[in-house]
Design a protein around this motif. Structure first.
Motif, mmCIF file in Angstrom:
data_model
loop_
_atom_site.group_PDB
_atom_site.id
_atom_site.type_symbol
_atom_site.label_atom_id
_atom_site.label_comp_id
_atom_site.label_asym_id
_atom_site.label_seq_id
_atom_site.Cartn_x
_atom_site.Cartn_y
_atom_site.Cartn_z
ATOM 1 N N ALA A 57 -8.914 -8.022 -2.805
ATOM 2 C CA ALA A 57 -10.066 -8.726 -3.388
ATOM 3 C C ALA A 57 -9.833 -8.976 -4.882
ATOM 4 O O ALA A 57 -10.162 -10.049 -5.391
ATOM 5 C CB ALA A 57 -11.336 -7.903 -3.176
ATOM 6 N N ILE A 101 -17.786 -8.121 9.442
ATOM 7 C CA ILE A 101 -18.686 -7.779 8.333
ATOM 8 C C ILE A 101 -19.853 -8.747 8.238
ATOM 9 O O ILE A 101 -20.902 -8.423 7.716
ATOM 10 C CB ILE A 101 -17.894 -7.670 7.009
ATOM 11 N N ILE A 116 0.823 -1.218 0.000
ATOM 12 C CA ILE A 116 0.000 0.000 0.000
ATOM 13 C C ILE A 116 0.851 1.259 0.000
ATOM 14 O O ILE A 116 1.782 1.336 0.789
ATOM 15 C CB ILE A 116 -0.933 -0.014 1.240
ATOM 16 N N ASP A 152 -0.128 -12.389 -4.537
ATOM 17 C CA ASP A 152 -1.218 -12.376 -3.549
ATOM 18 C C ASP A 152 -2.245 -13.460 -3.870
ATOM 19 O O ASP A 152 -2.746 -14.156 -2.983
ATOM 20 C CB ASP A 152 -1.928 -11.009 -3.561
ATOM 21 N N LYS A 203 -18.286 -0.388 -6.425
ATOM 22 C CA LYS A 203 -16.943 -0.986 -6.597
ATOM 23 C C LYS A 203 -17.050 -2.499 -6.778
ATOM 24 O O LYS A 203 -16.307 -3.097 -7.559
ATOM 25 C CB LYS A 203 -16.049 -0.653 -5.400
HETATM 26 P P1 NAP Z 1 -8.033 -1.668 0.122
HETATM 27 O O1 NAP Z 1 -7.697 -1.766 -1.314
HETATM 28 O O2 NAP Z 1 -7.932 -0.363 0.798
HETATM 29 O O3 NAP Z 1 -9.536 -2.227 0.308
HETATM 30 C C1 NAP Z 1 -10.197 -2.161 1.539
HETATM 31 C C2 NAP Z 1 -11.538 -2.893 1.445
HETATM 32 O O4 NAP Z 1 -12.094 -2.923 2.764
HETATM 33 C C3 NAP Z 1 -12.563 -2.191 0.569
HETATM 34 O O5 NAP Z 1 -13.393 -3.134 -0.035
HETATM 35 C C4 NAP Z 1 -13.336 -1.341 1.594
HETATM 36 O O6 NAP Z 1 -14.658 -1.043 1.188
HETATM 37 C C5 NAP Z 1 -13.379 -2.309 2.750
HETATM 38 N N1 NAP Z 1 -13.595 -1.614 4.022
HETATM 39 C C6 NAP Z 1 -12.740 -0.795 4.665
HETATM 40 N N2 NAP Z 1 -13.286 -0.346 5.810
HETATM 41 C C7 NAP Z 1 -14.540 -0.887 5.879
HETATM 42 C C8 NAP Z 1 -15.604 -0.794 6.810
HETATM 43 N N3 NAP Z 1 -15.492 -0.044 7.916
HETATM 44 N N4 NAP Z 1 -16.732 -1.490 6.558
HETATM 45 C C9 NAP Z 1 -16.840 -2.257 5.456
HETATM 46 N N5 NAP Z 1 -15.891 -2.368 4.525
HETATM 47 C C10 NAP Z 1 -14.732 -1.694 4.733
HETATM 48 O O7 NAP Z 1 -7.138 -2.675 0.986
HETATM 49 P P2 NAP Z 1 -6.544 -4.091 0.541
HETATM 50 O O8 NAP Z 1 -5.175 -3.922 0.003
HETATM 51 O O9 NAP Z 1 -7.556 -4.798 -0.283
HETATM 52 O O10 NAP Z 1 -6.384 -4.805 1.974
HETATM 53 C C11 NAP Z 1 -7.492 -5.158 2.749
HETATM 54 C C12 NAP Z 1 -7.075 -5.911 4.007
HETATM 55 O O11 NAP Z 1 -6.426 -7.107 3.665
HETATM 56 C C13 NAP Z 1 -6.085 -5.147 4.893
HETATM 57 O O12 NAP Z 1 -6.445 -5.377 6.223
HETATM 58 C C14 NAP Z 1 -4.746 -5.805 4.596
HETATM 59 O O13 NAP Z 1 -3.873 -5.721 5.700
HETATM 60 C C15 NAP Z 1 -5.175 -7.223 4.340
HETATM 61 N N6 NAP Z 1 -4.257 -7.948 3.430
HETATM 62 C C16 NAP Z 1 -3.774 -9.150 3.851
HETATM 63 C C17 NAP Z 1 -2.926 -9.868 3.022
HETATM 64 C C18 NAP Z 1 -2.393 -11.186 3.487
HETATM 65 O O14 NAP Z 1 -1.444 -11.695 2.874
HETATM 66 N N7 NAP Z 1 -2.952 -11.800 4.497
HETATM 67 C C19 NAP Z 1 -2.584 -9.375 1.754
HETATM 68 C C20 NAP Z 1 -3.115 -8.142 1.348
HETATM 69 C C21 NAP Z 1 -3.964 -7.452 2.199
HETATM 70 P P3 NAP Z 1 -15.004 0.271 0.322
HETATM 71 O O15 NAP Z 1 -14.718 -0.115 -1.103
HETATM 72 O O16 NAP Z 1 -16.415 0.498 0.600
HETATM 73 O O17 NAP Z 1 -14.105 1.364 0.801
#
Ligand code: NAP
Length: 655
Positions: free
Chosen positions: A520, A585, A453, A492, A543
């Motif tokens: 996602a 969620i 990020i 990923d 989205k």
């Molecule tokens: P991102 O692109 O910023 O996407 C965030 C997602 O979470 C969006 O769909 C957003 O919805 C949703 N969201 C955020 N706050 C919310 C809330 N209060 N209520 C409902 N939905 C909410 O982030 P990302 O890169 O996809 O990462 C997401 C998570 O995955 C992070 O916690 C990250 O640390 C984790 N992750 C883990 C791995 C792993 O290897 N385990 C790898 C990558 C990421 P909107 O579209 O409505 O904003």
């Protein structure tokens, strides 16, 4: 050692000959031959030869095989008893340079415990006793045969390989002592004696210090000592008057310490015949100037009498570090790195680019400058003693890279598998900072990176090539430098799919993906490739719809979901992540479904806790993280690290 000489490894079983041979071969490109393997190829298993024909016959076969080896400029890994036959020692000495890998009795015992693939060497039942007996008999034989003996206790195969090649990082670790009293300074010095190559006594930190106390402190140093009475405008504490400072420097001069650090603006002079080396120093606490200005400052510093120059600016951007790397490449007898969080990489890569010294704090409280790396981190995590000009550089590019855990996964893997590389946080801002960083990454021939990020999409146009999967996903989380080109990949999706497949097949399964962000995208791509029936639900419906259209997935509104319609649930939102650990969620799941959360802080999120209470199979977030890191290692080095090992590294990380 000539290029055509073979490197010959001898030593008792369990001293690491095979692993060292493997690493030596990787580092030098030399071919390896194992004498035991050559014997087994021709005569069958050694245990069988010994069982049916006895040790004497085996030793004859060993000599014949050794004589017949046709190898030049290679590596020969010999069996432990090679030196039992006097003729073999002569042959070995003709064939190349002989290195005896030594280890203590307890190390050998620990390494061999449970190994049953070699025949016993004596008729005694007790294994430890056998090692002791054989080892004591062989010590003089190994000593006779070897050109060089190398202690292997507690060292990595890479470290041992480097000792064989005679390579050692030139950069010394200096521990600063920043204590207020004579007694605490002596205590800190004594502890630094054990770990430092050089110790710096910051005299300006001492309160009410007189020449007698300074003499006592100096006497307790057992390592080369730098005396520094830093001026206040150069980061000093202001404890000393100018008169004090002059007197104390004079005392240090009389005590013949090894180095005295003098600001280049200082007018203090010291007697030229003392033999003490003068370090002319300059610190800039605001920024790192442009290269022309730095070169002008260095020129002015060199015009003053002194043996070494020390130039320490402050990094306001990751890109400032590269100015210092260039300066180090162009100058000798220089100490240079950047202060501040953004200067972190220059303190570690000081070893690669040839700074005379890097500084490390014994404890966080004993930091003498902003951004100083801890000794433990420098030595054990980054393996600083192994860093040299040929160390490959990897890291994580991210706005908050300093918080990333990936250095705790990749550095131990480099160490375990003998990859001569280091993995660092590349703290990079969006926009120009990122663009410039990628330019520097190319110019300084860094080898690879993780991307996080907010750069996964922004980095794509800055690369030369994107592989098909990363292009289809629309995000890059891995970069590899390949033949002068930067190639982008995405691991990923591999990580998520591997984690899911440990618990369920995916073809035809009804999978609900919650969230429509970067993670996602990769997961939906992976699920579709595995022929799952994917539905996306997201807080911002538009989205979800866009992602669904792009990947041919179905879409539903979150508040209209019927959880009974799905077999597998994946939370890809950041909901439930620390510190908001009470959020989830979804709050119900059908029994026996498979539920994965990719959030890994905490490991058991509320989402997973509810799923477990509903009788579901759960998958915690670190699984995806580890599997994607394994895929990165495969891309970077061709090595597939062991999952259990990486998992152990993950669980050892302290928050
Ligand atoms: P991102 O692109 O910023 O996407 C965030 C997602 O979470 C969006 O769909 C957003 O919805 C949703 N969201 C955020 N706050 C919310 C809330 N209060 N209520 C409902 N939905 C909410 O982030 P990302 O890169 O996809 O990462 C997401 C998570 O995955 C992070 O916690 C990250 O640390 C984790 N992750 C883990 C791995 C792993 O290897 N385990 C790898 C990558 C990421 P909107 O579209 O409505 O904003």
């Amino acid at each position: 050692m000539k290029k055509s000489d073979n490197i010959i490894l001898i030593g008792y079983r369990g001293t690491g000959k095979s692993s060292v041979a493997e690493v030596l071969s990787r580092v030098t490109g030399r071919k390896t031959l194992s004498l035991d393997t050559e014997i087994e190829k021709k005569y069958g298993p050694i245990a069988e030869i010994v069982k049916t024909s006895g040790w004497e016959k085996f030793r004859k076969i060993e000599t014949e095989t050794l004589k017949s080896l046709r190898i030049k400029g290679g590596i020969i890994d010999c069996g432990g008893g090679i030196i039992e036959t006097p003729e073999n020692i002569q042959i070995l000495n003709k064939k190349g340079k002989v290195f005896w890998l030594k280890a203590s009795l307890s190390t050998i015992h620990k390494r061999l415990e449970g190994k049953t693939d070699r025949p016993a060497l004596t008729n005694r039942g007790d294994f430890l006793q056998e090692i002791e007996e054989v080892l004591s008999r062989r010590i003089s034989l190994y000593t006779n045969a070897a050109d060089t003996a190398i202690d292997t206790d507690g060292k990595s195969p890479l470290k041992i390989a480097y000792e064989v090649l005679g390579i050692r990082s030139q950069t010394k670790i200096c521990i600063p002592v920043v204590e207020k009293t004579e007694s605490s300074a002596i205590a800190a010095l004594k502890s630094a004696n054990l770990q430092a190559d050089i110790i710096e006594l910051r005299v300006d930190y001492l309160e009410n210090i007189d020449t007698h106390a300074l003499e006592n402190i100096i006497d307790s140093a057992e390592k080369p000592l730098i005396i520094t009475c830093r001026l206040q405008n150069q980061g000093g504490t202001g404890n000393l008057t100018e008169k004090n400072r002059q007197d104390l420097l004079k005392t240090a001069n009389q005590k013949r310490v090894d180095f005295i650090d003098l600001e280049f603006t200082s007018t203090t002079t010291l007697s030229a015949d003392s033999g003490i080396k003068i370090i002319r120093s300059h610190h800039s606490f605001e920024n790192t100037p442009n290269l022309v200005d730095i070169k002008n400052i260095l020129c002015a510093m060199r015009s003053k009498s002194g043996d070494l120059i020390k130039y320490i600016p402050t990094a306001n951007s990751i890109n400032d570090n590269f100015k210092i790397f260039q300066i180090l490449e162009e100058n000798k007898n220089i100490i240079a790195f950047c202060m501040g969080t953004k200067g972190h990489i220059s303190r570690v890569l000081a070893g690669k680019y040839g700074s005379f010294i890097t500084f490390a704090a014994q404890t966080p409280e004993q930091q003498s400058a902003p951004g100083q790396v801890g000794l433990d981190e420098l030595v054990h995590l980054y393996q600083f003693h192994d860093i040299d000009f040929s160390t490959k550089v990897y890291g994580i590019i991210g706005q908050y890279a300093e918080d990333s855990k990936s250095k705790y996964l990749h550095n131990p893997v480099f160490k375990k598998y003998g990859t001569h590389a280091v993995f660092l946080p590349f703290k990079t801002e969006p926009g120009e900072d990122l663009e410039q960083f990628i330019q520097n990454f190319r110019k300084f021939r860094f080898s690879g990176a993780s991307v996080t990020i907010p750069h996964k999409e922004a980095v794509m146009p800055l690369l030369d090539q994107i592989d098909d999967q990363a292009r289809a996903i629309g995000a890059v989380n891995t970069i590899k430098a390949e033949k002068g080109k930067l190639v982008g990949y995405n691991t990923d999706y591999i990580g998520a799919i591997k984690a899911l497949q440990e618990k369920t097949s995916l073809a035809g399964k009804r999978v609900l993906v919650l969230g429509a962000g970067g993670a996602a995208r990769a997961i939906v791509y992976g699920l579709k490739s595995e022929l799952a029936e994917v539905t996306i639900a997201n807080r911002t419906f538009a989205k979800a719809q866009q992602l669904g259209d792009e990947f041919g997935a179905m879409v539903q509104e979150i508040n209209r979901l019927d959880v009974g319609e799905f077999d597998v649930f994946i939370n890809t939102t950041s909901l439930g992540m620390y510190p908001e650990t009470d959020s989830t969620i979804l709050s119900s799941f059908p029994q026996q479904s498979v539920v994965m959360d990719i959030v890994y802080k905490p490991l058991k999120t509320k989402f997973l806790e509810i799923a477990q209470n509903c009788g579901c199979e759960i998958i915690t977030g670190e699984k995806m993280l580890i599997w994607q890191a394994i895929a990165q290692q495969r891309i970077w080095t061709g090595i597939e690290p062991d999952y259990e090992f990486m998992s152990q590294c993950f669980f050892e990380i302290e928050d």
